[in-house]
Design a protein around this motif. Structure first.
Motif, PDB file in Angstrom:
ATOM      1  N   GLN A  98       0.816  -1.210   0.000  1.00  0.00           N
ATOM      2  CA  GLN A  98       0.000   0.000   0.000  1.00  0.00           C
ATOM      3  C   GLN A  98       0.859   1.274   0.000  1.00  0.00           C
TER       4      GLN A  98
ATOM      5  N   TYR B 141       0.412   1.055  -6.461  1.00  0.00           N
ATOM      6  CA  TYR B 141      -0.885   0.406  -6.449  1.00  0.00           C
ATOM      7  C   TYR B 141      -1.960   1.294  -5.836  1.00  0.00           C
ATOM      8  N   TYR B 142      -1.552   2.192  -4.978  1.00  0.00           N
ATOM      9  CA  TYR B 142      -2.490   3.092  -4.310  1.00  0.00           C
ATOM     10  C   TYR B 142      -2.322   4.504  -4.876  1.00  0.00           C
TER      11      TYR B 142
ATOM     12  N   ASN C 155      -7.241   2.125  -3.172  1.00  0.00           N
ATOM     13  CA  ASN C 155      -6.714   1.064  -4.024  1.00  0.00           C
ATOM     14  C   ASN C 155      -7.347   1.192  -5.403  1.00  0.00           C
TER      15      ASN C 155
ATOM     16  N   GLU D 191      -9.319  -2.000  -6.810  1.00  0.00           N
ATOM     17  CA  GLU D 191     -10.305  -2.671  -5.976  1.00  0.00           C
ATOM     18  C   GLU D 191     -11.510  -3.178  -6.759  1.00  0.00           C
TER      19      GLU D 191
ATOM     20  N   VAL E 243      -5.129  -5.308  -1.750  1.00  0.00           N
ATOM     21  CA  VAL E 243      -3.668  -5.255  -1.867  1.00  0.00           C
ATOM     22  C   VAL E 243      -3.121  -5.254  -0.448  1.00  0.00           C
TER      23      VAL E 243
END
Length: 875
Positions: A587, A593-594, A608, A611, A619
């Motif tokens: 994260q 990814y975030y 996220n 999601e 994640v």
């Protein structure tokens, strides 16, 4: 000497002349009787005049006595006579054979007043007929018989008069057909029912036999019934035959008078058939159904069905009240296909499809779903699967299509407003590589972490669609409600045993997700709401983790020195396990990814962006955890005089497990809740109990006047937050020491219908009364962060009893002992009436109150001939 020889020649000359003249007889009896020849006492119908010609086959015969009339060219065979010609054999007390015409007349044995007491028997191939008297022509095979009895398939045909035209066709006068098994087996001469018709025609085309009848009426115990038909078509052969399906009449207050199941059945080819039926209701509702079954031995079998119903209730024009007008279209499609595993060991195809409108089971006009309790169906599932194994390879693949649908139990909810109650996965691909050991030696045991290193791989890919009845198979479904994704996972495992007592294992997982979308989240200050924009395109993210654990077993044993004590010993096995797992902080923004957006107060909020991706719901964040678990097994040995060894084992806890974890990387609440699970058994392991629960180790604080509290990061006495327990037991005749019924204890047995009754020396009847009651208990307690917990508890009871050999009574109910009420009760009574079966089904309470009465012939040939009375169904 010469005189004696001459006398012998003269004595045998009639037989020699008869043999030379007729030339067809291969055997001659020596029994002689000069009594008067018995003549036919029944006036015979003329069969067919035939030309004089030689018989095609040799005639073989035997009897206790015989006479020959040379002038009439006729032979008479008396008492226990048999005549065989080709594939035809005749057994009778009297047989008359005319060598010129080929006519044969046979008659049964009579008593002193002229009544037939032993009928004749005619056998051709595998067919067998019995009759009082008959006449047949060996050359044309045309014949006439009287008081005939013949077995055809599951039933027996009797007729006053039968005319045989050839091997395939027979005409019958006053014919009666029954499937009474007692009458068929000769246990009784009284049929419990029969179908009478006149005239009748029996067509025999090998395996395909058919009885075509004129006006037909059913008799039950020789009493005529109002069940009359202008004609009848009864298939009797082993092959399937086309025919009309009898409807089931009835009445329902919401739908009106009806007939259900009217239609016809048609076999198509050797492996397939089809059945088309319809339902008609006087208040406007109607339904159409089609069913088809197919089977090919050693290859596959299956069936397909589809139905469409137009359900109309209420009074047209009314928009409110109890009689509000409603019109609904309902459909249902099912397909089942099963491949024989032996047909192909490497490829297997199976299907189980069950698809319908969301209100189908609850609102179907066909009441079979009430009888089968299918009205309580909450969800249905479907799957079509093709499995492929690759020879001499660790790889296997599965290609499938899946369907899951939530059914609407609330009748007041409009089906069109249901939100994504249908999930389709079409297609789905799974590729698996079973575990391999690349560094293991080709021979010998594996040693060390490297040689024990195992690798397995899994690939999953799918197109998932979440839709509803309104959008199914529309452009909206394909373009807006579809998600495509792929997940690849590789596992590395290895392990060794340390110091001979401590098994150590190591594992690592690599996970990669491909997706066709990611989201961009934006906060709109105008409406003060956040919205997600879906960005289509190829996206991927990857995660990995490592873990290790070590375990052992610790034994504690107590042995009693007193050999006479009830408890001889106790053994406690502890299996502690300590593990460690590590997940990087995916994260963290550096992984990408975030993403973040600005909230209402200009704060930075992270989310996220994967999601909504298939296989990408979460994640993982940083996890640096130490896990603990403790497995317990506790048992003891007790003295038991009934056991051959003198002692027996009693398990106190077959398993009692506790587990938790401590996350060093967490900023708060590092200690995870403590979970518990276990099972034990009682009454010599006849009663099994499973239980589970969870304890929260943190302090719970309640604000004044509130029943819901808040946990704080402070350890306290663990608090039970939820608990579940389940058990079940079946009581039967042997539960309370009852003795098993043994028919060997009785010397006499009943006859005919009473053959399941046994009689003692005082002529009292005895019979087994098997019974069983299954009780299943389910209890759950949920407290969470509330001050007071909530409990749910039910007992499901299912009982069966057979009070007499021909009665079956069963009951099923569910009792909610928390609410102190019965939620459902279903009673069923069945009576065996020899050739019939009678049943009464009653649901006296609950949402679907219902009763149904049915009496039906048990034979599969006439299974559609039944009376069915059903109550109004309440929806």
């Amino acid at each position: 000497m010469f005189t004696n020889a001459f006398k012998s020649i003269l004595f045998l000359s009639p037989a020699m002349v008869c043999t030379i003249t007729f030339g067809q007889i291969t055997e001659n009896n020596t029994n002689k009787d000069n009594s008067k020849i018995i003549t036919d006492s029944i006036k015979l119908d003329t069969v067919i005049n035939v030309k004089k010609e030689q018989l095609e086959f040799i005639v073989d015969r035997e009897s206790e006595d015989e006479r020959h009339d040379l002038k009439k060219r006729t032979s008479y065979f008396l008492r226990n006579a048999r005549v065989t010609y080709g594939d035809m054999s005749i057994y009778a007390d009297y047989i008359e054979l005319n060598w010129n015409t080929g006519d044969v007349y046979a008659e049964g044995k009579r008593d002193s007043i002229g009544q037939i007491i032993e009928p004749t028997k005619f056998v051709q191939g595998q067919q067998e007929f019995t009759q009082d008297a008959f006449k047949v022509n060996f050359k044309t095979k045309v014949g006439i018989a009287y008081n005939v009895r013949m077995t055809e398939g599951e039933g027996v045909i009797t007729a006053d008069k039968v005319k045989r035209v050839n091997d395939s066709i027979m005409y019958m006068n006053r014919a009666e057909y029954t499937t009474d098994s007692y009458f068929k087996d000769g246990k009784t001469s009284d049929r419990d029912y029969f179908i009478r018709t006149s005239p009748g025609k029996l067509i025999n085309n090998g395996e395909n036999k058919t009885l075509i009848a004129g006006p037909t009426q059913m008799f039950i115990y020789d009493i005529p019934t109002p069940l009359v038909a202008p004609f009848a078509y009864i298939p009797l052969g082993s092959k399937r035959s086309a025919g009309i399906l009898m409807p089931k009449p009835g009445e329902r207050s919401d739908l009106g008078f009806f007939i259900e199941g009217i239609g016809f059945y048609v076999p198509i080819g050797e492996y397939w058939d089809i059945k088309l039926t319809g339902d008609i209701y006087t208040k406007g509702s109607w339904g159409l159904r089609t069913e088809s079954m197919y089977k090919k031995n050693y290859r596959y079998n299956g069936g397909f069905s589809a139905s469409f119903e137009k359900r109309i209730t209420g009074i047209k024009g009314l928009t409110s009240g109890n009689n509000t007008f409603n019109k609904n279209d309902l459909f249902h499609v099912s397909w089942r296909h099963q491949q024989d595993p032996k047909s192909n060991p490497y490829t297997n195809f199976n299907a189980n499809v069950n698809f319908s409108s969301s209100k189908f089971y609850q609102n179907s006009i066909n009441t079979q779903f009430i009888q089968n309790n299918q009205v309580y169906t909450n969800n249905i599932n479907s799957s079509i699967t093709l499995n492929k194994k690759f020879k001499d390879s660790p790889f296997s693949a599965t290609l499938s299509m899946n369907h899951s649908q939530q059914m609407n139990q609330n009748q007041n909810v409009n089906t069109e407003n249901l939100n994504n109650n249908i999930t389709l996965t079409a297609p789905s691909l799974n590729v698996n590589m079973s575990r391999i050991y690349p560094f293991a030696p080709k021979a010998g045991a594996k040693k060390g972490l490297i040689q024990n290193l195992g690798i397995d791989y899994t690939l999953r890919g799918a197109n998932e669609i979440r839709t509803n009845d309104k959008d199914i198979f529309t452009k909206t479904m394909w373009e807006e409600q579809s998600r495509i994704g792929t997940n690849q996972r590789m596992n590395l495992t290895s392990g060794v045993t340390l110091f001979n007592y401590f098994p150590f294992s190591f594992s690592s997982t690599y996970n990669e997700v491909w997706s066709d979308r990611k989201i961009q989240r934006i906060y709109n200050p105008l409406n003060q709401r956040t919205s997600d924009n879906v960005i289509k395109g190829f996206n991927a993210y990857r995660t990995f983790n490592v873990s290790a654990n070590i375990s052992t077993n610790v034994y504690g044993t107590f042995l009693n020195s007193n050999k006479e004590a009830k408890i001889q010993g106790i053994r406690h096995v502890l299996s502690p396990m300590v593990g460690y797992s590590f997940n990087p902080n995916f994260q963290d923004p550096s992984w990408g990814y975030y993403q973040s957006y600005e909230g209402a107060n200009m704060e930075e909020i992270w989310y996220n962006q994967y999601e909504q991706a298939l296989y990408g719901i979460s994640v993982p964040q940083l996890s640096n955890s130490l896990t603990f678990s403790l497995l317990n097994n506790l048992e003891m040995k007790v003295k038991d005089e009934n056991d051959p060894k003198g002692v027996k084992k009693v398990k106190i806890f077959e398993s009692l497990n506790f587990s938790t974890a401590y996350n060093f990387s967490a900023t708060s609440f590092r200690l995870a809740p403590i979970t518990m699970s276990g099972n034990t058994s009682f009454l010599d392991r006849k009663v099994n109990v499973q239980f589970s629960g969870q304890f929260n180790p943190y302090k719970l604080i309640f604000e004044p006047g509130k029943d819901t509290g808040k946990y704080i990061d402070e350890l306290a006495l663990p608090r039970l937050t939820n608990f579940q327990v389940g058990t079940g037991y079946t009581f039967d005749n042997s539960t309370f020491g009852g003795k098993k019924f043994d028919e060997k204890n009785y010397s006499k047995r009943g006859s005919i219908r009473d053959e399941n009754f046994y009689y003692d020396d005082k002529n009292y009847a005895h019979f087994a009364i098997p019974w069983s009651v299954s009780a299943n208990l389910a209890y759950s307690y949920n407290k969470g962060s509330n001050r007071n917990g909530k409990s749910t508890g039910t007992v499901n009871l299912n009982g069966k009893i057979k009070p007499t050999p021909y009665w079956d009574i069963s009951a099923m109910t569910t009792y909610d002992f928390i609410e102190n009420e019965f939620t459902m009760l279903n009673l069923n009574f069945e009576r065996d009436l020899r050739s019939f079966k009678m049943s009464f089904n009653w649901v006296p309470m609950g949402r679907y109150k219902y009763y149904g009465f049915m009496i039906q012939i048990k034979s599969s040939i006439l299974s559609d001939l039944k009376y069915n009375d059903r109550s109004r169904s309440r929806f």
